[in-house]
Scaffold this motif. Structure first.
Motif, PDB file in Angstrom:
ATOM      1  N   MET A 143       1.662 -13.361   0.680  1.00 26.83           N
ATOM      2  CA  MET A 143       2.016 -14.374  -0.310  1.00 26.83           C
ATOM      3  C   MET A 143       1.040 -14.352  -1.478  1.00 26.83           C
ATOM      4  N   ILE A 144      -0.250 -14.202  -1.180  1.00 18.57           N
ATOM      5  CA  ILE A 144      -1.257 -14.146  -2.244  1.00 18.57           C
ATOM      6  C   ILE A 144      -1.031 -12.927  -3.129  1.00 18.57           C
ATOM      7  N   GLY A 145      -0.748 -11.782  -2.514  1.00 21.87           N
ATOM      8  CA  GLY A 145      -0.515 -10.572  -3.286  1.00 21.87           C
ATOM      9  C   GLY A 145       0.656 -10.707  -4.242  1.00 21.87           C
ATOM     10  N   VAL A 152       5.549  -0.316  -6.723  1.00 26.04           N
ATOM     11  CA  VAL A 152       5.375   0.583  -5.578  1.00 26.04           C
ATOM     12  C   VAL A 152       4.216   0.109  -4.712  1.00 26.04           C
ATOM     13  N   LEU A 153       3.143  -0.378  -5.350  1.00 26.78           N
ATOM     14  CA  LEU A 153       1.992  -0.857  -4.599  1.00 26.78           C
ATOM     15  C   LEU A 153       2.376  -2.019  -3.688  1.00 26.78           C
ATOM     16  N   LEU A 154       3.136  -2.982  -4.229  1.00 27.04           N
ATOM     17  CA  LEU A 154       3.543  -4.128  -3.423  1.00 27.04           C
ATOM     18  C   LEU A 154       4.455  -3.712  -2.276  1.00 27.04           C
ATOM     19  N   LEU A 155       5.421  -2.845  -2.565  1.00 30.99           N
ATOM     20  CA  LEU A 155       6.342  -2.405  -1.526  1.00 30.99           C
ATOM     21  C   LEU A 155       5.603  -1.662  -0.417  1.00 30.99           C
ATOM     22  N   THR A 156       4.663  -0.809  -0.800  1.00 30.93           N
ATOM     23  CA  THR A 156       3.905  -0.054   0.198  1.00 30.93           C
ATOM     24  C   THR A 156       2.952  -0.960   0.960  1.00 30.93           C
ATOM     25  N   PHE A 157       2.332  -1.907   0.258  1.00 31.93           N
ATOM     26  CA  PHE A 157       1.419  -2.836   0.922  1.00 31.93           C
ATOM     27  C   PHE A 157       2.155  -3.644   1.987  1.00 31.93           C
ATOM     28  N   VAL A 158       3.314  -4.178   1.620  1.00 28.08           N
ATOM     29  CA  VAL A 158       4.091  -4.960   2.578  1.00 28.08           C
ATOM     30  C   VAL A 158       4.558  -4.084   3.737  1.00 28.08           C
ATOM     31  N   GLY A 159       5.041  -2.876   3.406  1.00 31.59           N
ATOM     32  CA  GLY A 159       5.515  -1.981   4.450  1.00 31.59           C
ATOM     33  C   GLY A 159       4.434  -1.588   5.434  1.00 31.59           C
ATOM     34  N   THR A 160       3.231  -1.301   4.919  1.00 31.85           N
ATOM     35  CA  THR A 160       2.127  -0.922   5.799  1.00 31.85           C
ATOM     36  C   THR A 160       1.604  -2.121   6.574  1.00 31.85           C
ATOM     37  N   TRP A 161       1.513  -3.256   5.926  1.00 32.16           N
ATOM     38  CA  TRP A 161       1.037  -4.472   6.592  1.00 32.16           C
ATOM     39  C   TRP A 161       1.957  -4.865   7.746  1.00 32.16           C
ATOM     40  N   ASN A 162       3.255  -4.703   7.545  1.00 31.09           N
ATOM     41  CA  ASN A 162       4.234  -5.083   8.570  1.00 31.09           C
ATOM     42  C   ASN A 162       4.579  -3.943   9.524  1.00 31.09           C
ATOM     43  N   ASN A 163       4.003  -2.774   9.304  1.00 36.93           N
ATOM     44  CA  ASN A 163       4.347  -1.623  10.134  1.00 36.93           C
ATOM     45  C   ASN A 163       3.926  -1.863  11.586  1.00 36.93           C
ATOM     46  N   PHE A 164       4.853  -1.640  12.484  1.00 33.11           N
ATOM     47  CA  PHE A 164       4.583  -1.873  13.897  1.00 33.11           C
ATOM     48  C   PHE A 164       4.743  -0.611  14.736  1.00 33.11           C
TER      49      PHE A 164
END
Length: 275
Positions: free
Chosen positions: A254-256, A191-203
């Motif tokens: 990628m690092i995450g 869940v952390l990875l999915l949320t991190f990617v989603g928030t990082w890419n949120n536009f």
């Protein structure tokens, strides 16, 4: 045949990243005068990196810091909330449990874009527009994360283990923090990875709730540079900044994944073997 299909899919997914790496080593003129999928005679990556981090008084560093702050806080908060909720729905009984969970499942079907305007109006009423909380608070709500953690908790937490802890006098909070959370770590990281990617890419959400460049994440900031590069011929030099900045923006993701993949893979493969 399957191997050939996988190779073709690998090439399909790698080509955009390869193009990004190659383009980040070129000058603005070389972007339009050389072959897109190979390097130019001169290597200008260091100069492009310098331009990205120094352009407009280093505003890119601010955007990068904002994205990291939004993504980390949102990912940790959303993962903890989803884990708590999933554990509660899976292992505790209370009136209306299935009805509440059904409502959460139904909310998964609502697209985020449909919630953007109501979210903006709500945040505006409480005075949070154009603040970091305007991006972080909506990101803490992850219905899919709650669903994922409930399913995972049902399989990963033996009822006998929880009952033994209750017999020993442990409170529900102690059971969760000392026992359940450790066993749910792979699901938590997923869940952390999915949320991190989603928030990082949120536009779209940051675009709606912020109008001050000091609060922009990378997505909105780079889009702003891209609009400037297309709007005025004198700003075409921004193309190299946009491409190089985009390359920098994918590195944290990628690092995450590289550092957390063992936990993530453990969560995905749980239950695939029978003892």
């Amino acid at each position: 045949m399957v191997l050939l299909f996988l190779v073709l899919m690998l090439v399909y997914f790698v080509i955009p990243l390869f193009w990004l790496v190659v383009s980040a080593t070129k000058t603005n003129d070389e972007l339009f005068s050389t072959f897109g999928l190979w390097f130019a005679p001169d290597f200008h990556l260091l100069e492009n990196l310098h331009d990205v981090f120094t352009y407009d008084n280093g505003i890119f560093v601010t955007w990068l810091t904002n994205s990291a702050y939004y993504a980390v806080v949102s990912a940790l908060g959303a993962s903890l909330i989803a884990t708590l909720a999933g554990y509660t729905f899976a292992k505790l009984s209370f009136p209306g449990r299935e009805l509440v969970f059904a409502i959460i499942l139904g909310s998964i079907m609502v697209p985020n874009t449909a919630l953007a305007i109501p979210t903006y109006l709500l945040l505006s009423k409480v005075g949070l527009v154009n603040t970091p909380l305007a991006i972080i608070l909506p990101s803490l709500v992850t219905p899919f994360g709650v669903y994922l953690m409930r399913v995972y908790a049902e399989q990963a937490l033996p009822d006998d283990l929880l009952d033994a802890a209750r017999v020993d006098g442990a409170s529900e909070w102690r059971i969760f923090w000392s026992i359940a959370l450790r066993l749910l770590a792979p699901g938590f990281v997923t869940v952390l990875l999915l949320t991190f990617v989603g928030t990082w890419n949120n536009f779209f959400l940051p675009l709606v709730v912020t109008n001050n460049p000091a609060y922009y994440p990378l997505t909105v900031g780079l889009a702003n540079w891209n609009q400037l590069s297309q709007a005025f011929s004198g700003s075409r030099i921004l193309y190299t900044l946009v491409i190089t900045g985009s390359l920098i923006s994918v590195i944290p993701l990628m690092i995450g994944f590289l550092f957390l993949q063992r936990y993530w893979q453990g969560g995905l493969t749980f239950g695939s073997l029978r003892s």
